[in-house]
Design a protein around this motif. Sequence first.
Motif, PDB file in Angstrom:
ATOM      1  N   PHE A  78       0.850  -1.194   0.000  1.00 44.87           N
ATOM      2  CA  PHE A  78       0.000   0.000   0.000  1.00 44.87           C
ATOM      3  C   PHE A  78       0.884   1.242   0.000  1.00 44.87           C
ATOM      4  O   PHE A  78       1.859   1.302   0.750  1.00 44.87           O
ATOM      5  N   GLY A  79       0.580   2.224  -0.847  1.00 43.31           N
ATOM      6  CA  GLY A  79       1.485   3.363  -0.958  1.00 43.31           C
ATOM      7  C   GLY A  79       0.819   4.720  -0.900  1.00 43.31           C
ATOM      8  O   GLY A  79      -0.402   4.848  -0.997  1.00 43.31           O
ATOM      9  N   ALA A  80       1.649   5.760  -0.727  1.00 44.92           N
ATOM     10  CA  ALA A  80       1.196   7.154  -0.688  1.00 44.92           C
ATOM     11  C   ALA A  80       1.699   7.873  -1.927  1.00 44.92           C
ATOM     12  O   ALA A  80       2.874   7.768  -2.289  1.00 44.92           O
ATOM     13  N   TYR A  81       0.800   8.627  -2.569  1.00 43.20           N
ATOM     14  CA  TYR A  81       1.121   9.286  -3.832  1.00 43.20           C
ATOM     15  C   TYR A  81       0.748  10.770  -3.764  1.00 43.20           C
ATOM     16  O   TYR A  81      -0.138  11.162  -3.007  1.00 43.20           O
ATOM     17  N   SER A  82       1.430  11.563  -4.578  1.00 43.54           N
ATOM     18  CA  SER A  82       1.125  12.998  -4.607  1.00 43.54           C
ATOM     19  C   SER A  82       1.506  13.596  -5.956  1.00 43.54           C
ATOM     20  O   SER A  82       2.466  13.159  -6.594  1.00 43.54           O
ATOM     21  N   LYS A  83       0.735  14.584  -6.386  1.00 44.30           N
ATOM     22  CA  LYS A  83       1.077  15.369  -7.574  1.00 44.30           C
ATOM     23  C   LYS A  83       1.661  16.725  -7.177  1.00 44.30           C
ATOM     24  O   LYS A  83       2.067  17.500  -8.039  1.00 44.30           O
ATOM     25  N   LYS A  84       1.697  16.985  -5.869  1.00 47.15           N
ATOM     26  CA  LYS A  84       2.103  18.306  -5.391  1.00 47.15           C
ATOM     27  C   LYS A  84       3.463  18.327  -4.698  1.00 47.15           C
ATOM     28  O   LYS A  84       4.096  19.363  -4.614  1.00 47.15           O
ATOM     29  N   ILE A  85       3.876  17.194  -4.161  1.00 49.51           N
ATOM     30  CA  ILE A  85       5.174  17.139  -3.493  1.00 49.51           C
ATOM     31  C   ILE A  85       5.954  15.923  -3.973  1.00 49.51           C
ATOM     32  O   ILE A  85       5.365  14.951  -4.451  1.00 49.51           O
ATOM     33  N   LYS A  86       7.263  15.978  -3.839  1.00 47.62           N
ATOM     34  CA  LYS A  86       8.126  14.880  -4.266  1.00 47.62           C
ATOM     35  C   LYS A  86       8.700  14.101  -3.083  1.00 47.62           C
ATOM     36  O   LYS A  86       9.228  13.009  -3.245  1.00 47.62           O
ATOM     37  N   ASN A  87       8.569  14.693  -1.887  1.00 46.10           N
ATOM     38  CA  ASN A  87       9.121  14.063  -0.692  1.00 46.10           C
ATOM     39  C   ASN A  87       8.173  14.326   0.470  1.00 46.10           C
ATOM     40  O   ASN A  87       7.634  15.431   0.603  1.00 46.10           O
ATOM     41  N   VAL A  88       7.975  13.318   1.308  1.00 44.57           N
ATOM     42  CA  VAL A  88       7.045  13.469   2.429  1.00 44.57           C
ATOM     43  C   VAL A  88       7.475  14.602   3.372  1.00 44.57           C
ATOM     44  O   VAL A  88       6.641  15.205   4.056  1.00 44.57           O
ATOM     45  N   LYS A  89       8.761  14.936   3.368  1.00 43.59           N
ATOM     46  CA  LYS A  89       9.257  16.032   4.218  1.00 43.59           C
ATOM     47  C   LYS A  89       8.690  17.389   3.785  1.00 43.59           C
ATOM     48  O   LYS A  89       8.706  18.345   4.551  1.00 43.59           O
ATOM     49  N   ASP A  90       8.207  17.436   2.533  1.00 45.22           N
ATOM     50  CA  ASP A  90       7.663  18.690   2.010  1.00 45.22           C
ATOM     51  C   ASP A  90       6.179  18.868   2.311  1.00 45.22           C
ATOM     52  O   ASP A  90       5.577  19.867   1.902  1.00 45.22           O
ATOM     53  N   LEU A  91       5.592  17.927   3.028  1.00 43.88           N
ATOM     54  CA  LEU A  91       4.165  18.008   3.358  1.00 43.88           C
ATOM     55  C   LEU A  91       3.934  19.156   4.339  1.00 43.88           C
ATOM     56  O   LEU A  91       4.515  19.199   5.420  1.00 43.88           O
ATOM     57  N   LYS A  92       3.089  20.095   3.948  1.00 40.23           N
ATOM     58  CA  LYS A  92       2.878  21.304   4.752  1.00 40.23           C
ATOM     59  C   LYS A  92       1.877  21.077   5.877  1.00 40.23           C
ATOM     60  O   LYS A  92       1.071  20.147   5.839  1.00 40.23           O
ATOM     61  N   ASP A  93       1.930  21.946   6.864  1.00 37.15           N
ATOM     62  CA  ASP A  93       0.942  21.915   7.941  1.00 37.15           C
ATOM     63  C   ASP A  93      -0.451  22.130   7.344  1.00 37.15           C
ATOM     64  O   ASP A  93      -0.634  22.970   6.445  1.00 37.15           O
ATOM     65  N   GLY A  94      -1.426  21.388   7.842  1.00 35.55           N
ATOM     66  CA  GLY A  94      -2.792  21.516   7.357  1.00 35.55           C
ATOM     67  C   GLY A  94      -3.035  20.853   6.023  1.00 35.55           C
ATOM     68  O   GLY A  94      -4.091  21.056   5.404  1.00 35.55           O
ATOM     69  N   ALA A  95      -2.093  20.032   5.550  1.00 37.71           N
ATOM     70  CA  ALA A  95      -2.239  19.361   4.258  1.00 37.71           C
ATOM     71  C   ALA A  95      -3.464  18.441   4.257  1.00 37.71           C
ATOM     72  O   ALA A  95      -3.853  17.894   5.291  1.00 37.71           O
ATOM     73  N   LEU A  96      -4.044  18.275   3.069  1.00 35.71           N
ATOM     74  CA  LEU A  96      -5.229  17.425   2.916  1.00 35.71           C
ATOM     75  C   LEU A  96      -4.807  16.043   2.439  1.00 35.71           C
ATOM     76  O   LEU A  96      -4.161  15.898   1.386  1.00 35.71           O
ATOM     77  N   ILE A  97      -5.189  15.025   3.223  1.00 35.65           N
ATOM     78  CA  ILE A  97      -4.803  13.643   2.937  1.00 35.65           C
ATOM     79  C   ILE A  97      -6.053  12.835   2.583  1.00 35.65           C
ATOM     80  O   ILE A  97      -7.030  12.834   3.343  1.00 35.65           O
ATOM     81  N   ALA A  98      -6.031  12.140   1.454  1.00 37.30           N
ATOM     82  CA  ALA A  98      -7.145  11.267   1.066  1.00 37.30           C
ATOM     83  C   ALA A  98      -6.813   9.833   1.437  1.00 37.30           C
ATOM     84  O   ALA A  98      -5.708   9.344   1.164  1.00 37.30           O
ATOM     85  N   ILE A  99      -7.772   9.156   2.074  1.00 33.72           N
ATOM     86  CA  ILE A  99      -7.591   7.764   2.472  1.00 33.72           C
ATOM     87  C   ILE A  99      -8.850   6.977   2.090  1.00 33.72           C
ATOM     88  O   ILE A  99      -9.912   7.567   1.877  1.00 33.72           O
ATOM     89  N   PRO A 100      -8.763   5.644   1.996  1.00 31.39           N
ATOM     90  CA  PRO A 100      -9.949   4.849   1.678  1.00 31.39           C
ATOM     91  C   PRO A 100     -11.009   4.991   2.773  1.00 31.39           C
ATOM     92  O   PRO A 100     -10.682   5.227   3.944  1.00 31.39           O
ATOM     93  N   ASN A 101     -12.271   4.823   2.409  1.00 34.81           N
ATOM     94  CA  ASN A 101     -13.344   4.992   3.399  1.00 34.81           C
ATOM     95  C   ASN A 101     -13.843   3.695   4.002  1.00 34.81           C
ATOM     96  O   ASN A 101     -14.750   3.699   4.824  1.00 34.81           O
TER      97      ASN A 101
END
Length: 261
Positions: free
Chosen positions: A106-129
């Motif tokens: 299972f993995g984490a993907y993004s079109k906005k950042i290249k490294n998890v260290k770049d994840l900003k405060d208040g970022a929106l995370i989508a997860i399965p429901n």
Amino acid sequence: MFKKTLTALAIAAAALSAQAQDVLKVAATAVPHAEILNFVKPQLKTQGVDLQVREFSDYIQPNAAVEDKQLDANFFQHQPYLDSYNKDRKSSLVAVPNGKVHVEPFGAYSKKIKNVKDLKDGALIAIPNDPSNAGRALLLLQKQGLIELKDPKNITATPLDIAKNPKKLKFRELEAALLPRALGDVDLALINTNYAIEAKLNPTKDALFIEGADSPYTNIVAARADRANDPVIQKLMNALHTPETKKFIQEKYKGAVVPAF
């Protein structure tokens, strides 16, 4: 006349042979499950089994179709998801004996950042429901040090079970199949590998972080309890566990899908 008789007998024998095939109807999501099933289909045909693969794009209908006896078995889920489904739907589907086939890290993907260290405060995370995959996503986020759960081993955790959230991450829970389409609208999405592959994402290259090979979420073949030990289903399992099938999985998915046998 003699030749015509032989031809007629041959046609009759072929028809009888076709009739003698045991039909096995199996529900599956398209990638990789249906692809793997279609790989073993010719082998099963030589053993008298007509494997019919029915593709689904969600995680509810494949179980419902088996429970309602429309189909014989399914291949798309891991045991935690099946346990959650059985509990929520008052169902009694079971993993067939020797039913483990592969792991989809299972993995984490993004079109906005290249490294998890770049994840900003208040970022929106989508997860399965769904409960099992939501918990799986949160456990993976916890492993990255992004959150801390009240119970660090809770496989059915929800965002309400987060004890510490230093980055004040926000969560959007979506149906698993919709997560790849949401990538442009969120900062990070936790996506099941089958849907990632369908969306042309390469889990081993595109994921910012991903589960290790020690993942407990092994994909299984499931059926009703009264069919779990059916010899025809066991023929399917034997075909899924051959060295040829292992080689097919390894070569086709290149680490995005890992054999569990």
